[in-house]
Design an enzyme around this catalytic site. Structure first.
Site, short mmCIF file in Angstrom:
data_model
loop_
_atom_site.label_atom_id
_atom_site.label_comp_id
_atom_site.label_asym_id
_atom_site.label_seq_id
_atom_site.Cartn_x
_atom_site.Cartn_y
_atom_site.Cartn_z
N LYS A 24 -28.10 42.16 15.97
CA LYS A 24 -28.39 43.59 15.83
C LYS A 24 -28.26 43.94 14.36
CE LYS A 24 -26.51 48.17 16.83
NZ LYS A 24 -25.50 48.95 17.56
N PRO A 40 -42.25 62.45 17.85
CA PRO A 40 -40.91 61.89 17.64
C PRO A 40 -40.72 61.29 16.26
CG PRO A 40 -41.84 61.11 19.71
CD PRO A 40 -42.94 61.86 19.00
N VAL A 138 -2.53 44.89 39.52
CA VAL A 138 -1.28 45.64 39.32
C VAL A 138 -1.23 46.75 40.37
CG1 VAL A 138 0.05 47.07 37.70
CG2 VAL A 138 -1.36 45.19 36.84
N LEU A 288 -10.91 51.22 27.20
CA LEU A 288 -11.24 52.45 27.93
C LEU A 288 -10.01 53.13 28.51
CD1 LEU A 288 -14.48 51.36 29.87
CD2 LEU A 288 -14.30 52.52 27.67
N THR A 299 -19.19 51.82 19.57
CA THR A 299 -17.95 51.74 18.78
C THR A 299 -16.75 51.21 19.57
OG1 THR A 299 -17.76 54.06 19.37
CG2 THR A 299 -18.48 53.56 17.13
C1 LIG Z 1 -22.76 52.96 29.69
C2 LIG Z 1 -21.78 52.31 28.75
C3 LIG Z 1 -22.26 51.63 27.64
C4 LIG Z 1 -21.38 51.04 26.75
N1 LIG Z 1 -21.87 50.42 25.64
C5 LIG Z 1 -21.00 49.91 24.73
C6 LIG Z 1 -21.46 49.31 23.54
O1 LIG Z 1 -22.65 49.24 23.29
N2 LIG Z 1 -20.55 48.83 22.66
C7 LIG Z 1 -19.21 48.89 22.89
O2 LIG Z 1 -18.43 48.45 22.06
N3 LIG Z 1 -18.75 49.43 24.02
C8 LIG Z 1 -19.60 49.95 24.93
N4 LIG Z 1 -19.13 50.55 26.07
C9 LIG Z 1 -17.71 50.55 26.29
C10 LIG Z 1 -17.37 49.22 26.97
O3 LIG Z 1 -17.57 49.39 28.32
C11 LIG Z 1 -16.02 48.88 26.60
O4 LIG Z 1 -15.92 48.64 25.21
C12 LIG Z 1 -15.45 47.65 27.30
O5 LIG Z 1 -16.02 47.37 28.54
C13 LIG Z 1 -14.02 48.03 27.51
O6 LIG Z 1 -13.37 47.13 28.20
P1 LIG Z 1 -12.01 47.54 28.89
O7 LIG Z 1 -11.32 46.23 29.11
O8 LIG Z 1 -11.29 48.60 28.16
O9 LIG Z 1 -12.43 48.22 30.28
P2 LIG Z 1 -13.23 47.60 31.49
O10 LIG Z 1 -14.35 46.77 31.04
O11 LIG Z 1 -13.51 48.75 32.42
O12 LIG Z 1 -12.18 46.65 32.19
C14 LIG Z 1 -11.04 47.15 32.86
C15 LIG Z 1 -10.63 46.12 33.88
O13 LIG Z 1 -9.34 46.44 34.40
C16 LIG Z 1 -9.37 46.22 35.80
N5 LIG Z 1 -8.29 47.02 36.41
C17 LIG Z 1 -8.18 48.37 36.53
N6 LIG Z 1 -7.04 48.71 37.15
C18 LIG Z 1 -6.40 47.54 37.42
C19 LIG Z 1 -5.18 47.22 38.07
N7 LIG Z 1 -4.38 48.17 38.55
N8 LIG Z 1 -4.84 45.92 38.20
C20 LIG Z 1 -5.63 44.93 37.72
N9 LIG Z 1 -6.82 45.17 37.09
C21 LIG Z 1 -7.19 46.46 36.95
C22 LIG Z 1 -10.75 46.66 36.21
O14 LIG Z 1 -11.08 46.11 37.46
C23 LIG Z 1 -11.58 46.09 35.07
O15 LIG Z 1 -11.94 44.76 35.32
C24 LIG Z 1 -19.99 51.13 26.98
C25 LIG Z 1 -19.51 51.80 28.10
C26 LIG Z 1 -20.40 52.41 28.98
C27 LIG Z 1 -19.86 53.14 30.18
#
Ligand SMILES: Cc1cc2nc3c(=O)[nH]c(=O)nc-3n(C[C@H](O)[C@H](O)[C@H](O)COP(=O)(O)OP(=O)(O)OC[C@H]3O[C@@H](n4cnc5c(N)ncnc54)[C@H](O)[C@@H]3O)c2cc1C
Length: 497
Positions: A24, A40, A138, A288, A299
């Protein structure tokens, strides 16, 4: 990501292979603004910044002397004035020549990838280096009288004692928010979008892979288009105030037509904002679970990376020194506000009059005091880092690019314009024009580069026109393509982010 992989000592070629990754070099914005005929406007947000000219910002000269600043495609013209990225995008080229070493490129770049595959890849690397990985749910969080987490109740393993807990439970925020009760501060008054309709679709033509994330304005939000080697990830980021889930899915599918035939978008509710404190007692929320700002500038992973680095820097002893958490939380708050403001600026400076969503995004949302003040300052001078509270992700050159692309300087004259020399600018432009063929020399199509893992395929050719306005500098210029591996070259420009 580029820096992270490099620091971890990983092979970039292996990373590409294992995660379906692509390059990218820019975010390609389409239809966030329109010209006076409703056509556009396009622009590129790139990862390089121009060097200074006689100690003054390049943008000062562009805004003062370049007639292209008033054109609808001022953003593209500006990028073209100091960087070959527009031509790389137009030709769907890879930013690196075949045979050049990992982590090098003619221009700055980052990656698109399959996040699930990246997670598995990094897990394997971590476990091979001694990290113990336990996969479990958890179900309970046990807290002592001081509010510190003492153990997690795991579904399979039972009670599991902990010193420091990193909450990575995504939007559920299972530990910091649910168990410890840390409040969430929403950004709904700044940013409208609260839902995403996402779907994976096949490539229209697997022989053409854009080195960009395309962000196309729709009726009540925008569409992302992220090409991997195997598929295209796409989705509609929208506001439920203006569109139902069904309407969003219909608009998304009809935009892609046959390419999305038989595909069914998945709806993801998005909560925009952040937890008040990302580090509380012995729990730190990353990703997240700590917050989310819509993915316009991609980001989130970068912010997670920053959080990990800061945590390593402020790693406490068993005493969990409160000063360390305070410093960490200050940085997290700053970076969230930085990203929120920059993302909001894209909406605030839109000029679309065709749907109520774009009007509301422009006129009805709250701007931070700093952004309001800066927009007043920037009427007279181009942005400087000095103006910005934090520049972890977005420093002043990228603000300048956005303002130019959105016509902010179309009819404005900078206060220091009279002290600039037209000849200096002309000389710089001439030098850049001369250098351009050399910058593009030997670059091959992105798709061909990925197919061969960066080895030069025999008889490779530049990919066809990507749909942007032709570059005047290139008219009549023959671009020589090398079939032999070229000597390693590093990007000549200062990396912006
Ligand atoms: C539409 C969309 C587009 C995106 N595009 C981008 C992008 O282009 N670039 C970028 O950097 N980011 C992007 N993001 C953000 C991206 O999703 C996050 O950066 C990344 O997935 C975050 O990972 P995470 O581990 O915080 O959360 P998640 O990927 O949601 O993972 C959380 C995990 O924790 C697990 N969990 C939850 N509760 C428990 C529990 N009690 N016990 C055990 N496991 C549990 C869930 O099952 C899941 O597997 C985007 C988000 C969305 C919604």
């Amino acid at each position: 990501m580029v820096m992270l992989l490099n620091q971890l000592g990983l092979s970039e070629s292996e990373f590409f292979e294992k995660t379906d990754a692509t390059f990218k070099v820019a975010a390609h914005f389409i239809n966030w603004n329109q010209d006076e005929n409703g056509k556009p406007i396009e622009f590129l947000n790139i990862l390089n910044a121009p060097g200074a000219l006689d100690g003054r910002q390049f943008a000062d000269y562009f805004v003062t002397f370049d007639p292209a600043r008033t054109a609808p495609d001022a953003g593209i013209a500006y990028v073209r004035a100091f960087s070959p990225v527009a031509e790389i995008v137009r030709g769907n080229l890879a930013p690196r020549r075949p045979g050049e070493p990992d982590f090098s490129g003619e221009v700055g770049y980052t990656y698109h990838f399959d996040a699930t595959k990246v997670a598995a890849y990094l897990r394997d690397i971590a476990t091979s280096r001694g990290v113990k990985h336990i996969l479990d749910d958890v179900d309970a969080v046990n807290v002592d009288e001081r509010g510190f987490v003492t153990s997690l109740g795991l579904r399979e393993r039972g009670e599991f004692g902990v010193d420091l807990v990193i909450d990575c439970t995504g939007f559920r925020g299972s530990i910091l928010q649910q168990a410890l009760g840390e409040p969430f501060e929403p950004y709904g008054e700044h940013l409208l979008n609260d839902r995403a309709a996402v779907v994976q679709i096949p490539h229209k033509d697997p022989g053409v892979i854009a080195p960009t994330t395309r962000a196309t304005g729709f009726s009540a939000g925008w569409n992302f288009n992220i090409p991997l080697t195997t598929r295209v990830g796409t989705g509609y980021i929208f506001s439920s105030k203006f569109l139902s889930d069904e309407e969003a899915a219909d608009e998304l599918l009809s935009f892609y037509g046959d390419q999305a035939k038989g595909c069914e978008p998945r709806i993801i509710p998005m909560r925009t904002g952040r937890v008040r404190n990302a580090w509380v007692k012995n729990c730190v929320a990353l990703g997240l679970s700590g917050g989310f700002i819509e993915p316009l500038e991609a980001t989130a992973i970068f912010m997670t990376d920053l959080g990990v680095r800061w945590l390593a820097n402020y790693l406490p002893t068993q005493d969990f020194e409160p000063e360390l958490a305070t410093a960490y939380n200050r940085h997290v708050r700053q970076v969230y506000e930085e990203v929120r403001d920059f993302v909001q600026l894209h909406y605030h400076l839109n000029n679309r009059a065709d749907t109520p969503y774009w009007k509301a995004a422009r006129e009805d949302m709250t701007l931070s005091d700093r952004l309001q003040e800066n927009l007043r300052v920037w009427q007279h001078v181009a942005p400087e880092d000095l103006d910005l509270g934090s520049t972890f992700l977005f420093s002043s050159p990228v603000y300048t690019l956005l303002l130019i692309a959105k016509g902010f300087y179309k009819d404005r004259r900078l206060s220091r314009a009279s002290s600039l020399s037209r000849t200096t600018y002309q000389r710089a432009r001439d030098a850049e024009r001369k250098a351009r063929p050399g910058q593009l020399e030997g670059l091959i199509s992105h798709a061909a580069f990925l197919k061969t893992g960066g080895k030069a395929p025999a008889g490779s050719v530049m990919a066809p026109h990507a749909g942007m306005a032709p570059a005047p500098e290139l008219a009549g210029t023959k671009i020589k393509l090398k079939s032999q591996p070229a000597r390693p070259r590093q990007s000549r420009k200062k990396k912006r982010r």
